[in-house]
Design a protein around this motif. Structure first.
Motif, PDB file in Angstrom:
ATOM      1  N   ARG A 104       0.836  -1.203   0.000  1.00 10.57           N
ATOM      2  CA  ARG A 104       0.000   0.000   0.000  1.00 10.57           C
ATOM      3  C   ARG A 104       0.870   1.253   0.000  1.00 10.57           C
ATOM      4  O   ARG A 104       0.803   2.093   0.897  1.00 10.57           O
ATOM      5  CB  ARG A 104      -0.921  -0.021   1.222  1.00 10.57           C
ATOM      6  CG  ARG A 104      -1.951  -1.142   1.175  1.00 10.57           C
ATOM      7  CD  ARG A 104      -2.789  -1.194   2.423  1.00 10.57           C
ATOM      8  NE  ARG A 104      -3.611   0.002   2.567  1.00 10.57           N
ATOM      9  CZ  ARG A 104      -4.484   0.187   3.568  1.00 10.57           C
ATOM     10  NH1 ARG A 104      -4.645  -0.752   4.494  1.00 10.57           N
ATOM     11  NH2 ARG A 104      -5.178   1.287   3.648  1.00 10.57           N
ATOM     12  N   GLU A 105       1.670   1.386  -1.046  1.00 11.82           N
ATOM     13  CA  GLU A 105       2.632   2.498  -1.121  1.00 11.82           C
ATOM     14  C   GLU A 105       1.958   3.866  -1.069  1.00 11.82           C
ATOM     15  O   GLU A 105       2.426   4.758  -0.360  1.00 11.82           O
ATOM     16  CB  GLU A 105       3.477   2.387  -2.385  1.00 11.82           C
ATOM     17  CG  GLU A 105       4.498   1.287  -2.305  1.00 11.82           C
ATOM     18  CD  GLU A 105       5.476   1.327  -3.448  1.00 11.82           C
ATOM     19  OE1 GLU A 105       6.213   2.330  -3.553  1.00 11.82           O
ATOM     20  OE2 GLU A 105       5.501   0.363  -4.216  1.00 11.82           O
ATOM     21  N   ASP A 106       0.883   4.045  -1.819  1.00 16.22           N
ATOM     22  CA  ASP A 106       0.212   5.354  -1.840  1.00 16.22           C
ATOM     23  C   ASP A 106      -0.313   5.730  -0.455  1.00 16.22           C
ATOM     24  O   ASP A 106      -0.133   6.863  -0.004  1.00 16.22           O
ATOM     25  CB  ASP A 106      -0.937   5.366  -2.855  1.00 16.22           C
ATOM     26  CG  ASP A 106      -0.443   5.288  -4.291  1.00 16.22           C
ATOM     27  OD1 ASP A 106       0.749   5.586  -4.533  1.00 16.22           O
ATOM     28  OD2 ASP A 106      -1.243   4.916  -5.165  1.00 16.22           O
ATOM     29  N   ASP A 107      -0.961   4.774   0.217  1.00 20.00           N
ATOM     30  CA  ASP A 107      -1.494   5.040   1.552  1.00 20.00           C
ATOM     31  C   ASP A 107      -0.375   5.338   2.550  1.00 20.00           C
ATOM     32  O   ASP A 107      -0.479   6.263   3.363  1.00 20.00           O
ATOM     33  CB  ASP A 107      -2.328   3.860   2.050  1.00 20.00           C
ATOM     34  CG  ASP A 107      -3.621   3.690   1.278  1.00 20.00           C
ATOM     35  OD1 ASP A 107      -4.099   4.668   0.673  1.00 20.00           O
ATOM     36  OD2 ASP A 107      -4.164   2.570   1.285  1.00 20.00           O
ATOM     37  N   LEU A 108       0.689   4.555   2.492  1.00 21.87           N
ATOM     38  CA  LEU A 108       1.804   4.756   3.427  1.00 21.87           C
ATOM     39  C   LEU A 108       2.518   6.081   3.166  1.00 21.87           C
ATOM     40  O   LEU A 108       2.880   6.792   4.114  1.00 21.87           O
ATOM     41  CB  LEU A 108       2.783   3.584   3.348  1.00 21.87           C
ATOM     42  CG  LEU A 108       2.232   2.256   3.871  1.00 21.87           C
ATOM     43  CD1 LEU A 108       3.170   1.109   3.524  1.00 21.87           C
ATOM     44  CD2 LEU A 108       1.993   2.311   5.373  1.00 21.87           C
ATOM     45  N   ASN A 109       2.700   6.423   1.900  1.00 17.57           N
ATOM     46  CA  ASN A 109       3.364   7.694   1.584  1.00 17.57           C
ATOM     47  C   ASN A 109       2.496   8.895   1.931  1.00 17.57           C
ATOM     48  O   ASN A 109       3.014   9.952   2.277  1.00 17.57           O
ATOM     49  CB  ASN A 109       3.787   7.726   0.111  1.00 17.57           C
ATOM     50  CG  ASN A 109       4.986   6.846  -0.135  1.00 17.57           C
ATOM     51  OD1 ASN A 109       5.817   6.655   0.735  1.00 17.57           O
ATOM     52  ND2 ASN A 109       5.058   6.285  -1.323  1.00 17.57           N
ATOM     53  N   GLU A 110       1.201   8.730   1.851  1.00 20.38           N
ATOM     54  CA  GLU A 110       0.292   9.817   2.246  1.00 20.38           C
ATOM     55  C   GLU A 110       0.353  10.040   3.765  1.00 20.38           C
ATOM     56  O   GLU A 110       0.403  11.169   4.238  1.00 20.38           O
ATOM     57  CB  GLU A 110      -1.137   9.474   1.820  1.00 20.38           C
ATOM     58  CG  GLU A 110      -2.172  10.478   2.241  1.00 20.38           C
ATOM     59  CD  GLU A 110      -2.104  11.794   1.478  1.00 20.38           C
ATOM     60  OE1 GLU A 110      -2.536  12.818   2.048  1.00 20.38           O
ATOM     61  OE2 GLU A 110      -1.627  11.796   0.331  1.00 20.38           O
ATOM     62  N   ARG A 111       0.356   8.939   4.520  1.00 19.59           N
ATOM     63  CA  ARG A 111       0.369   9.037   5.987  1.00 19.59           C
ATOM     64  C   ARG A 111       1.749   9.390   6.537  1.00 19.59           C
ATOM     65  O   ARG A 111       1.876  10.211   7.439  1.00 19.59           O
ATOM     66  CB  ARG A 111      -0.088   7.715   6.619  1.00 19.59           C
ATOM     67  CG  ARG A 111      -1.547   7.392   6.439  1.00 19.59           C
ATOM     68  CD  ARG A 111      -2.429   8.162   7.389  1.00 19.59           C
ATOM     69  NE  ARG A 111      -2.254   7.664   8.744  1.00 19.59           N
ATOM     70  CZ  ARG A 111      -2.332   8.422   9.830  1.00 19.59           C
ATOM     71  NH1 ARG A 111      -2.590   9.693   9.732  1.00 19.59           N
ATOM     72  NH2 ARG A 111      -2.156   7.896  11.013  1.00 19.59           N
TER      73      ARG A 111
END
Length: 121
Positions: free
Chosen positions: A80-87
């Motif tokens: 979940r790269e997008d979610d992790l990078n957003e958080r």
């Protein structure tokens, strides 16, 4: 088929992500998925029993590091790269870069860590 728990983006906690990535086997799994893309559960060559691999995948999923989707009888795993990078911007990249650098400098270091972990179980 059982519905799997995945935390929403805003529910992902830094402590859970870091805990999930602190294990050498889980770190190896995430690195492999990130480099090869979506992978079925049976694609991971790790020195542990199937039940232990399931535990590691569950820990990664419930921490928000990976997403698991069902496709027929298989379960496919993605990071979940997008979610992790957003958080937590840069955290996943930093951890995986350090892991890859260690693997490149000391090729046997990660094998030794997973073997030691498997021996303890």
């Amino acid at each position: 088929m059982k519905v799997l728990y995945h935390p929403d983006r805003h529910e992902i906690e830094l402590a859970s992500v870091l805990y999930a990535l602190s294990d050498p086997i889980r770190l190896h799994i995430v690195s492999q998925i990130r480099s090869e893309g979506e992978s079925p559960c049976n694609a991971f060559q790790v020195p542990v029993a199937k039940s232990t691999l399931s535990h590691h995948l569950r820990t990664l999923r419930e921490s928000g590091v990976v997403f698991t989707r069902s496709h027929g009888t298989q379960r496919l795993i993605t990071v979940r790269e997008d979610d992790l990078n957003e958080r937590f911007p840069g955290v996943l990249h930093a951890v995986l870069s350090a892991y890859d650098a260690t693997a490149a400098c000391f090729p046997d270091a990660n094998d030794e860590a997973t073997t030691t972990l498997a021996d303890e179980e």
